[in-house]
Scaffold this motif. Sequence first.
Motif, PDB file in Angstrom:
ATOM      1  N   LEU A 110       4.681 -20.400 -15.140  1.00  0.00           N
ATOM      2  CA  LEU A 110       5.061 -19.370 -16.113  1.00  0.00           C
ATOM      3  C   LEU A 110       3.856 -18.930 -16.936  1.00  0.00           C
ATOM      4  O   LEU A 110       3.693 -17.736 -17.231  1.00  0.00           O
ATOM      5  N   GLN A 111       2.982 -19.906 -17.286  1.00  0.00           N
ATOM      6  CA  GLN A 111       1.778 -19.564 -18.045  1.00  0.00           C
ATOM      7  C   GLN A 111       0.876 -18.642 -17.231  1.00  0.00           C
ATOM      8  O   GLN A 111       0.345 -17.652 -17.734  1.00  0.00           O
ATOM      9  N   LYS A 112       0.721 -18.984 -15.925  1.00  0.00           N
ATOM     10  CA  LYS A 112      -0.094 -18.137 -15.063  1.00  0.00           C
ATOM     11  C   LYS A 112       0.515 -16.748 -14.935  1.00  0.00           C
ATOM     12  O   LYS A 112      -0.188 -15.732 -15.010  1.00  0.00           O
ATOM     13  N   GLU A 113       1.836 -16.722 -14.706  1.00  0.00           N
ATOM     14  CA  GLU A 113       2.507 -15.424 -14.580  1.00  0.00           C
ATOM     15  C   GLU A 113       2.401 -14.635 -15.867  1.00  0.00           C
ATOM     16  O   GLU A 113       2.219 -13.411 -15.857  1.00  0.00           O
ATOM     17  N   THR A 114       2.505 -15.351 -17.008  1.00  0.00           N
ATOM     18  CA  THR A 114       2.387 -14.670 -18.307  1.00  0.00           C
ATOM     19  C   THR A 114       0.999 -14.092 -18.489  1.00  0.00           C
ATOM     20  O   THR A 114       0.833 -12.957 -18.945  1.00  0.00           O
ATOM     21  N   GLU A 115      -0.029 -14.892 -18.136  1.00  0.00           N
ATOM     22  CA  GLU A 115      -1.399 -14.391 -18.243  1.00  0.00           C
ATOM     23  C   GLU A 115      -1.618 -13.203 -17.315  1.00  0.00           C
ATOM     24  O   GLU A 115      -2.259 -12.215 -17.682  1.00  0.00           O
ATOM     25  N   ALA A 116      -1.064 -13.319 -16.058  1.00  0.00           N
ATOM     26  CA  ALA A 116      -1.211 -12.201 -15.130  1.00  0.00           C
ATOM     27  C   ALA A 116      -0.495 -10.959 -15.649  1.00  0.00           C
ATOM     28  O   ALA A 116      -0.999  -9.836 -15.543  1.00  0.00           O
ATOM     29  N   LEU A 117       0.699 -11.196 -16.253  1.00  0.00           N
ATOM     30  CA  LEU A 117       1.441 -10.070 -16.819  1.00  0.00           C
ATOM     31  C   LEU A 117       0.676  -9.439 -17.976  1.00  0.00           C
ATOM     32  O   LEU A 117       0.610  -8.209 -18.098  1.00  0.00           O
ATOM     33  N   ALA A 118       0.066 -10.300 -18.818  1.00  0.00           N
ATOM     34  CA  ALA A 118      -0.725  -9.771 -19.935  1.00  0.00           C
ATOM     35  C   ALA A 118      -1.914  -8.976 -19.426  1.00  0.00           C
ATOM     36  O   ALA A 118      -2.247  -7.912 -19.955  1.00  0.00           O
ATOM     37  N   GLN A 119      -2.564  -9.499 -18.350  1.00  0.00           N
ATOM     38  CA  GLN A 119      -3.686  -8.773 -17.765  1.00  0.00           C
ATOM     39  C   GLN A 119      -3.228  -7.427 -17.207  1.00  0.00           C
ATOM     40  O   GLN A 119      -3.901  -6.405 -17.394  1.00  0.00           O
ATOM     41  N   GLU A 121      -0.643  -5.764 -18.203  1.00  0.00           N
ATOM     42  CA  GLU A 121      -0.317  -4.906 -19.338  1.00  0.00           C
ATOM     43  C   GLU A 121      -1.572  -4.309 -19.953  1.00  0.00           C
ATOM     44  O   GLU A 121      -1.599  -3.128 -20.328  1.00  0.00           O
ATOM     45  N   ARG A 122      -2.653  -5.136 -20.047  1.00  0.00           N
ATOM     46  CA  ARG A 122      -3.909  -4.606 -20.574  1.00  0.00           C
ATOM     47  C   ARG A 122      -4.464  -3.512 -19.669  1.00  0.00           C
ATOM     48  O   ARG A 122      -4.916  -2.460 -20.142  1.00  0.00           O
ATOM     49  N   ILE A 123      -4.428  -3.794 -18.347  1.00  0.00           N
ATOM     50  CA  ILE A 123      -4.914  -2.779 -17.405  1.00  0.00           C
ATOM     51  C   ILE A 123      -4.061  -1.517 -17.495  1.00  0.00           C
ATOM     52  O   ILE A 123      -4.580  -0.395 -17.484  1.00  0.00           O
ATOM     53  N   LEU A 124      -2.724  -1.722 -17.595  1.00  0.00           N
ATOM     54  CA  LEU A 124      -1.826  -0.574 -17.707  1.00  0.00           C
ATOM     55  C   LEU A 124      -2.097   0.212 -18.976  1.00  0.00           C
ATOM     56  O   LEU A 124      -2.088   1.451 -18.967  1.00  0.00           O
ATOM     57  N   GLU A 125      -2.380  -0.520 -20.064  1.00  0.00           N
ATOM     58  CA  GLU A 125      -2.674   0.166 -21.331  1.00  0.00           C
ATOM     59  C   GLU A 125      -3.971   0.963 -21.215  1.00  0.00           C
ATOM     60  O   GLU A 125      -4.062   2.105 -21.696  1.00  0.00           O
ATOM     61  N   ILE A 126      -4.984   0.341 -20.555  1.00  0.00           N
ATOM     62  CA  ILE A 126      -6.243   1.067 -20.348  1.00  0.00           C
ATOM     63  C   ILE A 126      -6.009   2.311 -19.497  1.00  0.00           C
ATOM     64  O   ILE A 126      -6.517   3.393 -19.784  1.00  0.00           O
TER      65      ILE A 126
END
Length: 279
Positions: A110-119, A121-126
Amino acid sequence: METQVMLEDVMRAIEALRERGEKVTRRGVLAITGGGMTRVHRLMGEVLEIEERSAKAPVAEIGITLNKAILAEIGERVQEATAEMERIVNNQKERNRELLSDMEALEGQLQKETEALAQCERILEIERQDTKLAAAVATKENQDLRTRIEALEIERRQLIEAGEASRSELAKVQFQIERADKTAEQGEQRAIKAEGVARDLHARLVAAEKDRAVAVQHAKDLEARHAEGKALAEDRRQEIIALRSEIKELREKHSQDQQRLVLQIERALAQAEQAAKKD
């Protein structure tokens, strides 16, 4: 960790207190069995309730031996229930350990998936920011293009009106365009000629550079030969000095005939020196 107190432990503790003539109290039983006060109190209540029921039964039907047998049976049942409970608890502990291990693995995933999701989201925001910026730029360019189109449309209408007002002006413009085309052609021809001249000048420059390199090398060769000539002249000059020194010695030692011979040698040396200077 507190000791797991069973019903039979409480029974034995009560019998031990009675055999010693002591009063049966919670603290007395707890001192023998150990464990927690709450559990010991509950088990004492169960034992006293069993004894109370046994005391109310007719003496003729239930004797002391039968009472002990009942208590023994109850103790065995309690032991069996306790063993079963311990087995269930151990199984549950093992299951809990497995679940805990699975939970830790799931938490890591879940931590890995959360980090991947955050990444993501950051890419999507960019990308969103880039998209907004691109949209703003496109909107600005679209507006500028529309403004330019409108200006060109106005110019086109003005040209149409001017053309309709005076066809002669259009003919003049056409003539000027043709002249401009001819001028452009002439300019192209001149440019071609200028390009040919530039190539010729470049070739001449390359040839001049080669000639300059040859001249520099020739000058270097002349300098080397001059240096060699100077060295040779210096060697001859040293030889002449040595010969003059020998002549001086000969003059002092030999007769007049020998002096005439020396004069001849001097003349030969003078001629050699002049020849060396010419070289």
